[in-house]
Design a protein around this motif. Structure first.
Motif, mmCIF file in Angstrom:
data_model
loop_
_atom_site.group_PDB
_atom_site.id
_atom_site.type_symbol
_atom_site.label_atom_id
_atom_site.label_comp_id
_atom_site.label_asym_id
_atom_site.label_seq_id
_atom_site.Cartn_x
_atom_site.Cartn_y
_atom_site.Cartn_z
ATOM 1 N N VAL A 34 58.670 51.102 88.889
ATOM 2 C CA VAL A 34 57.332 51.672 88.888
ATOM 3 C C VAL A 34 56.489 50.788 88.183
ATOM 4 O O VAL A 34 56.978 50.543 86.936
ATOM 5 C CB VAL A 34 57.363 52.987 88.596
ATOM 6 C CG1 VAL A 34 56.215 53.538 88.402
ATOM 7 C CG2 VAL A 34 58.463 54.064 89.337
ATOM 8 N N TYR A 35 55.237 50.669 88.489
ATOM 9 C CA TYR A 35 54.330 49.801 87.689
ATOM 10 C C TYR A 35 53.088 50.715 87.624
ATOM 11 O O TYR A 35 52.573 51.233 88.626
ATOM 12 C CB TYR A 35 54.171 48.434 88.476
ATOM 13 C CG TYR A 35 52.867 47.622 87.881
ATOM 14 C CD1 TYR A 35 52.842 47.061 86.665
ATOM 15 C CD2 TYR A 35 51.710 47.542 88.433
ATOM 16 C CE1 TYR A 35 51.734 46.582 86.088
ATOM 17 C CE2 TYR A 35 50.597 47.137 87.711
ATOM 18 C CZ TYR A 35 50.586 46.438 86.950
ATOM 19 O OH TYR A 35 49.373 45.802 86.128
ATOM 20 N N PHE A 42 46.682 53.379 87.752
ATOM 21 C CA PHE A 42 47.125 53.285 89.217
ATOM 22 C C PHE A 42 48.644 53.121 88.987
ATOM 23 O O PHE A 42 48.981 52.222 88.239
ATOM 24 C CB PHE A 42 46.552 52.270 89.971
ATOM 25 C CG PHE A 42 45.041 52.453 90.171
ATOM 26 C CD1 PHE A 42 44.425 53.754 90.106
ATOM 27 C CD2 PHE A 42 44.118 51.224 90.830
ATOM 28 C CE1 PHE A 42 42.849 53.954 90.446
ATOM 29 C CE2 PHE A 42 42.786 51.621 91.167
ATOM 30 C CZ PHE A 42 42.538 52.766 91.062
ATOM 31 N N ALA A 43 49.182 53.881 89.851
ATOM 32 C CA ALA A 43 50.817 53.643 89.896
ATOM 33 C C ALA A 43 51.338 53.093 91.063
ATOM 34 O O ALA A 43 50.670 53.434 92.140
ATOM 35 C CB ALA A 43 51.292 55.046 89.566
ATOM 36 N N TYR A 44 52.324 52.506 91.169
ATOM 37 C CA TYR A 44 52.550 51.618 92.481
ATOM 38 C C TYR A 44 54.242 51.583 92.309
ATOM 39 O O TYR A 44 54.807 51.772 91.188
ATOM 40 C CB TYR A 44 52.261 50.206 92.396
ATOM 41 C CG TYR A 44 50.911 49.815 92.177
ATOM 42 C CD1 TYR A 44 50.211 49.563 93.576
ATOM 43 C CD2 TYR A 44 50.241 49.921 90.978
ATOM 44 C CE1 TYR A 44 48.602 49.398 93.490
ATOM 45 C CE2 TYR A 44 48.535 49.395 91.156
ATOM 46 C CZ TYR A 44 48.193 49.466 92.249
ATOM 47 O OH TYR A 44 46.704 49.189 92.446
ATOM 48 N N VAL A 45 54.737 51.480 93.306
ATOM 49 C CA VAL A 45 56.378 51.556 93.659
ATOM 50 C C VAL A 45 56.635 50.394 94.372
ATOM 51 O O VAL A 45 55.939 50.192 95.475
ATOM 52 C CB VAL A 45 56.959 52.897 94.221
ATOM 53 C CG1 VAL A 45 58.556 52.882 94.415
ATOM 54 C CG2 VAL A 45 56.597 54.051 93.330
ATOM 55 N N GLY A 51 57.081 45.985 99.915
ATOM 56 C CA GLY A 51 56.491 45.641 98.450
ATOM 57 C C GLY A 51 55.946 46.767 97.691
ATOM 58 O O GLY A 51 56.508 47.562 97.576
ATOM 59 N N TRP A 52 55.000 46.170 96.995
ATOM 60 C CA TRP A 52 54.457 47.069 95.989
ATOM 61 C C TRP A 52 53.277 48.044 96.906
ATOM 62 O O TRP A 52 52.418 47.492 97.549
ATOM 63 C CB TRP A 52 53.606 46.193 94.931
ATOM 64 C CG TRP A 52 54.282 45.699 94.017
ATOM 65 C CD1 TRP A 52 54.662 44.582 93.909
ATOM 66 C CD2 TRP A 52 55.167 46.373 92.760
ATOM 67 N NE1 TRP A 52 55.407 44.151 92.717
ATOM 68 C CE2 TRP A 52 55.600 45.252 92.136
ATOM 69 C CE3 TRP A 52 55.138 47.708 92.398
ATOM 70 C CZ2 TRP A 52 56.481 45.646 91.061
ATOM 71 C CZ3 TRP A 52 56.155 47.966 91.025
ATOM 72 C CH2 TRP A 52 56.707 46.893 90.569
ATOM 73 N N VAL A 53 53.505 49.365 96.592
ATOM 74 C CA VAL A 53 52.874 50.275 97.353
ATOM 75 C C VAL A 53 51.928 51.457 96.401
ATOM 76 O O VAL A 53 52.687 51.744 95.460
ATOM 77 C CB VAL A 53 53.662 51.238 98.379
ATOM 78 C CG1 VAL A 53 52.868 52.231 98.909
ATOM 79 C CG2 VAL A 53 54.514 50.358 99.348
ATOM 80 N N PHE A 54 50.988 51.581 96.606
ATOM 81 C CA PHE A 54 49.956 52.413 95.597
ATOM 82 C C PHE A 54 50.589 53.710 96.085
ATOM 83 O O PHE A 54 50.822 54.269 97.111
ATOM 84 C CB PHE A 54 48.548 52.426 95.821
ATOM 85 C CG PHE A 54 47.851 53.099 95.257
ATOM 86 C CD1 PHE A 54 47.543 52.859 93.897
ATOM 87 C CD2 PHE A 54 47.368 54.380 96.117
ATOM 88 C CE1 PHE A 54 46.603 53.966 93.244
ATOM 89 C CE2 PHE A 54 46.180 55.375 95.162
ATOM 90 C CZ PHE A 54 46.304 55.048 94.026
ATOM 91 N N VAL A 55 50.638 54.462 94.914
ATOM 92 C CA VAL A 55 51.319 55.929 94.812
ATOM 93 C C VAL A 55 50.066 56.765 94.607
ATOM 94 O O VAL A 55 49.535 57.627 95.374
ATOM 95 C CB VAL A 55 52.459 56.279 93.881
ATOM 96 C CG1 VAL A 55 52.908 57.460 93.872
ATOM 97 C CG2 VAL A 55 53.473 55.083 94.275
ATOM 98 N N ARG A 56 49.565 56.620 93.341
ATOM 99 C CA ARG A 56 48.473 57.691 93.048
ATOM 100 C C ARG A 56 47.841 57.058 91.635
ATOM 101 O O ARG A 56 48.377 56.073 90.923
ATOM 102 C CB ARG A 56 48.802 58.960 92.954
ATOM 103 C CG ARG A 56 49.785 59.299 91.572
ATOM 104 C CD ARG A 56 50.051 60.939 91.378
ATOM 105 N NE ARG A 56 51.219 61.125 90.619
ATOM 106 C CZ ARG A 56 52.449 61.275 91.066
ATOM 107 N NH1 ARG A 56 52.695 61.247 92.136
ATOM 108 N NH2 ARG A 56 53.343 61.359 90.180
#
Length: 114
Positions: A34-35, A42-45, A51-56
């Motif tokens: 998690v980034y 903004f949180a990404y997994v 690859g990197w997917v935006f979460v919320r």
């Protein structure tokens, strides 16, 4: 023909030796890391397929409770001093002093030869 092959082999070996140095220019990540981008929250997994997917976007309370393994940077910290590739790109001593908040003695004006 042999000279061409030798040159190509040397170029390939040189290129292969440079690859590990480039691989260290970012932090190694794994799937499901998690980034969180601190300025935007903004949180990404990182998923195995996309690859990197935006979460919320996280709220302030969630930012205060980030898990210790949460990544907040994907690049390593840069060195304090930046060494430019060309001397013309280096900062002048006056500009470096201004950034540090110190005074630089004024250079005397050039005199004309009479």
């Amino acid at each position: 023909m042999q000279r061409t092959l030798a040159t190509a082999a040397f170029a390939l070996a040189t290129f292969a030796a440079a690859i590990p140095a480039q691989a260290q220019s970012f932090i190694q990540t794994r799937d499901w890391d998690v980034y969180v981008d601190l300025p935007t929250r903004f949180a990404y997994v990182k998923t195995p397929v996309k690859g990197w997917v935006f979460v919320r976007q996280l709220d302030a309370a969630q930012m205060d409770r980030l898990h210790p393994t949460t990544l907040t940077a994907l690049l390593p910290r840069e060195a304090e001093e930046i060494h430019w590739a060309h001397p013309a790109l280096e900062m002048s001593p006056r500009l470096m002093a201004m950034r540090l908040g110190t005074q630089v003695a004024a250079q005397p004006a050039a005199t004309r030869a009479e």
